[in-house]
Design a protein around this motif. Structure first.
Motif, PDB file in Angstrom:
ATOM      1  N   SER A 153       0.802  -1.220   0.000  1.00 56.24           N
ATOM      2  CA  SER A 153       0.000   0.000   0.000  1.00 56.24           C
ATOM      3  C   SER A 153       0.833   1.267   0.000  1.00 56.24           C
ATOM      4  CB  SER A 153      -0.937   0.008   1.213  1.00 56.24           C
ATOM      5  OG  SER A 153      -0.212  -0.033   2.423  1.00 56.24           O
ATOM      6  N   GLY A 154       2.146   1.158   0.053  1.00 58.66           N
ATOM      7  CA  GLY A 154       2.950   2.369  -0.020  1.00 58.66           C
ATOM      8  C   GLY A 154       4.318   2.228   0.623  1.00 58.66           C
ATOM      9  N   ASP A 155       5.231   3.085   0.178  1.00 55.67           N
ATOM     10  CA  ASP A 155       6.587   3.131   0.725  1.00 55.67           C
ATOM     11  C   ASP A 155       6.751   4.367   1.590  1.00 55.67           C
ATOM     12  OD1 ASP A 155       6.780   1.032  -1.018  1.00 55.67           O
ATOM     13  OD2 ASP A 155       8.331   1.926  -2.290  1.00 55.67           O
ATOM     14  N   TYR A 156       7.765   4.350   2.468  1.00 53.79           N
ATOM     15  CA  TYR A 156       8.016   5.522   3.305  1.00 53.79           C
ATOM     16  C   TYR A 156       9.417   5.468   3.884  1.00 53.79           C
ATOM     17  CZ  TYR A 156       6.667   2.183   7.006  1.00 53.79           C
ATOM     18  OH  TYR A 156       6.564   1.086   7.824  1.00 53.79           O
ATOM     19  N   PRO A 157       9.975   6.625   4.258  1.00 54.39           N
ATOM     20  CA  PRO A 157      11.317   6.651   4.837  1.00 54.39           C
ATOM     21  C   PRO A 157      11.284   6.443   6.342  1.00 54.39           C
ATOM     22  CG  PRO A 157      10.548   8.890   4.490  1.00 54.39           C
ATOM     23  CD  PRO A 157       9.462   7.981   3.971  1.00 54.39           C
ATOM     24  N   VAL A 158      12.316   5.787   6.845  1.00 53.35           N
ATOM     25  CA  VAL A 158      12.543   5.638   8.283  1.00 53.35           C
ATOM     26  C   VAL A 158      13.916   6.236   8.585  1.00 53.35           C
ATOM     27  CG1 VAL A 158      12.861   4.036  10.205  1.00 53.35           C
ATOM     28  CG2 VAL A 158      11.138   3.546   8.443  1.00 53.35           C
ATOM     29  N   PHE A 159      13.943   7.305   9.350  1.00 56.68           N
ATOM     30  CA  PHE A 159      15.195   7.960   9.726  1.00 56.68           C
ATOM     31  C   PHE A 159      15.568   7.546  11.141  1.00 56.68           C
ATOM     32  CE2 PHE A 159      13.141  10.766   6.647  1.00 56.68           C
ATOM     33  CZ  PHE A 159      14.173  11.003   5.745  1.00 56.68           C
ATOM     34  N   VAL A 160      16.812   7.153  11.344  1.00 59.25           N
ATOM     35  CA  VAL A 160      17.299   6.731  12.652  1.00 59.25           C
ATOM     36  C   VAL A 160      18.572   7.511  12.966  1.00 59.25           C
ATOM     37  CG1 VAL A 160      18.101   4.807  14.072  1.00 59.25           C
ATOM     38  CG2 VAL A 160      16.366   4.408  12.306  1.00 59.25           C
TER      39      VAL A 160
END
Length: 526
Positions: free
Chosen positions: A191-198
């Protein structure tokens, strides 16, 4: 800063984008794709080596031998990365064996195209690659190199589709202005992609643009400490802290507040807090006006390693945990590990149980780090998140392989339900559930090892005799939300670290014995 929607990204002038990864990851293809987009040349390491040697790369490898080839690679690639200020580079699969090259990469943005070993073999075998001739040797090499790639990567992107790099590019370029050491995971799902910032000091950092006005959902413990750092533009809605407030009544209070404040579908939510806030705010975002975007900003260890990712949202009913919910992927996740410094020790320990669970599912390097007693740090959190997101990408809606993420949760959720979410933190209950799952798996030595890890963190490894009804816990497992009509509740069992099996049937007597053992065990810490 991430470009606004509609603006063309600009390559940084002071650092290169360098693609790394195993054979068959598509490094050269991705580099050429971006180079064409920006009208710049590609610096392909293998092509440069072949040109310098005056022969094809496979022949060069054969004539020089691996050690000679690596020495030439180190000299040519190390020199290029040390001197360049920008551009787009693609490195060979073994280039990171060189300490000189690894050191040179610290000046640049290193993008790991993360390919699974089976796909890599399909792409690399039979194409003249000297290290892609024997499937077992290929697999062994993949396993040995994987920790090296992960340690060097500033960015990890699944290598399943060529256009992933296009979608992820604005977030990759946002790292240029992010606090030093920030890393990016690109999460994918149907259903979709997204960024994960750590990283550190990320609260308030401009990492990825979100639409409209922002509305913040937080609790009365986290909000006073961190909400101000997200800026003054967010309208704040505060809920009571704790699992006992993860209810439809609390969700209704947030829906009403959003309606009264005029939130529209063109606006977004921000969830600042632990798993309770993330689950509840995610459910509100999934259902308010049939869905609005949400940015997850997890502040506890359990949420940073597990619950903030994957799009599962929900609230509890008195009869069972997470019985009302929806799948709603976040638009981004921002993990500021500095928030863990203010966690009470008991909360940090509870999150550690999810770290152990994830490491048991992943096996390999992550499990070796955890079993050695390493404390969770930014790199371990990053790897836990990558493990979960890799599973979710294969099965967003829990129809099969994603169920491995429920290791320890069937009994754990039952314990929470029976004790009305008041006696154990979620992670504490999961830790107990892990011990039951390992007993049901016949993994006695591993169970003892995990019990020792949990106890070292001050986590309970037994139910206080008489305080929790064993039969009530067994009965509560039958109401687990994973059950299907007419079929027993499926369990996740473990053959070995890295080898979890979902959909397993467990006999009633075996289940009761595993739960009863939790109430009989002696010498535990609480």
């Amino acid at each position: 800063m991430a470009p606004l929607k509609g603006q063309e990204p600009v390559l940084p002038a002071d650092r290169a984008l360098v693609f790394v990864g195993f054979m068959g990851a598509g490094k050269t293809t991705a580099a050429r794709r971006l180079a064409k987009r920006f009208g710049v040349p590609v610096h392909d390491a293998d092509a440069a080596i072949a040109e310098h040697a005056g022969m094809p790369i496979d022949r060069c490898f054969g004539e020089l031998g691996e050690s000679g080839f690596r020495a030439l690679e180190e000299r040519l690639v190390g020199e290029a990365l040390e001197q360049t200020q920008g551009g787009i580079y693609s490195l060979g699969g073994g280039a990171l064996h060189s300490a000189r090259i690894r050191a040179a990469l610290r000046r640049h943005t290193t993008v790991l195209l993360d390919v699974d070993v089976n796909t890599a073999w399909e792409r690399a075998a039979g194409r003249g690659r000297p290290l892609a001739r024997d499937p077992q040797e290929f697999r062994d090499l993949y396993i040995r190199r994987r920790p090296m790639y992960m340690a060097a990567a500033d960015v990890v992107i699944p290598a399943d589709r060529r256009d992933r790099i296009d979608d992820a590019l604005p977030s990759i370029l946002a790292l240029h202005d992010a606090p030093h050491g920030t890393r990016l995971l690109w999460a994918t799902s149907t259903s979709g992609d997204y960024p994960v910032f750590v990283g550190r000091d990320l609260l308030g950092a401009a990492l990825s643009p979100v639409p409209g006005n922002g509305y913040l959902v937080t609790d009365d413990q986290v909000g006073p400490r961190y909400a101000q750092r997200l800026g003054d533009s967010l309208e704040t809605i505060t809920i009571p802290a704790g699992e006992t407030h993860k209810t439809l009544q609390t969700a209704e209070s947030v829906w009403i507040a959003l309606g009264e404040r005029g939130m529209t579908q063109s606006d977004h939510l921000v969830a600042l807090g632990g798993g309770v806030v993330g689950d509840l705010a995610g459910f509100v975002a999934a259902t308010y006006q049939r869905g609005v975007p949400i940015v997850q900003v997890p502040t506890t260890l359990v949420s940073q390693v597990d619950s903030a990712y994957g799009g599962k949202t929900g609230v509890d009913l008195p009869s069972a945990k997470n019985y009302v919910g929806a799948y709603h992927q976040p638009s981004s996740v921002v993990v500021d590990v500095d928030t863990l410094a203010t966690l009470p020790r008991e909360e940090a320990a509870a999150g550690y149980a999810e770290v152990v669970k994830t490491a048991l599912i992943a096996g390999g390097h992550l499990w070796e780090r955890v079993r050695s007693g390493d404390e969770p740090d930014a790199d371990m959190i990053f790897e836990c998140a990558r493990t979960k997101l890799a599973v979710v990408s294969l099965d967003e809606r829990d129809g099969g392989v994603r169920q491995v993420l429920n290791l320890g949760h069937t009994v754990g959720h039952a314990i929470e339900t029976v004790t009305r979410y008041a006696m154990f933190r979620h992670g504490e209950a999961v830790g107990l559930g892990l011990l039951a799952a390992l007993r049901l798996s016949g993994q006695e030595a591993l169970r003892d090892e995990v019990a020792a890890l949990l106890a070292a963190q001050g986590l309970p490894i037994q139910l206080t005799p008489g305080a929790v009804d064993v039969d009530a816990v067994v009965l509560a497992t039958a109401r687990d939300k994973k059950r299907r009509s007419g079929a027993p509740v499926p369990f996740v069992l473990l053959d070995a670290p890295g080898a979890a099996r979902p959909g397993c049937q467990v006999g009633d007597d075996d289940l009761r014995a595993a739960v009863a053992e939790l109430a009989q065990r002696r010498g535990a810490t609480a």
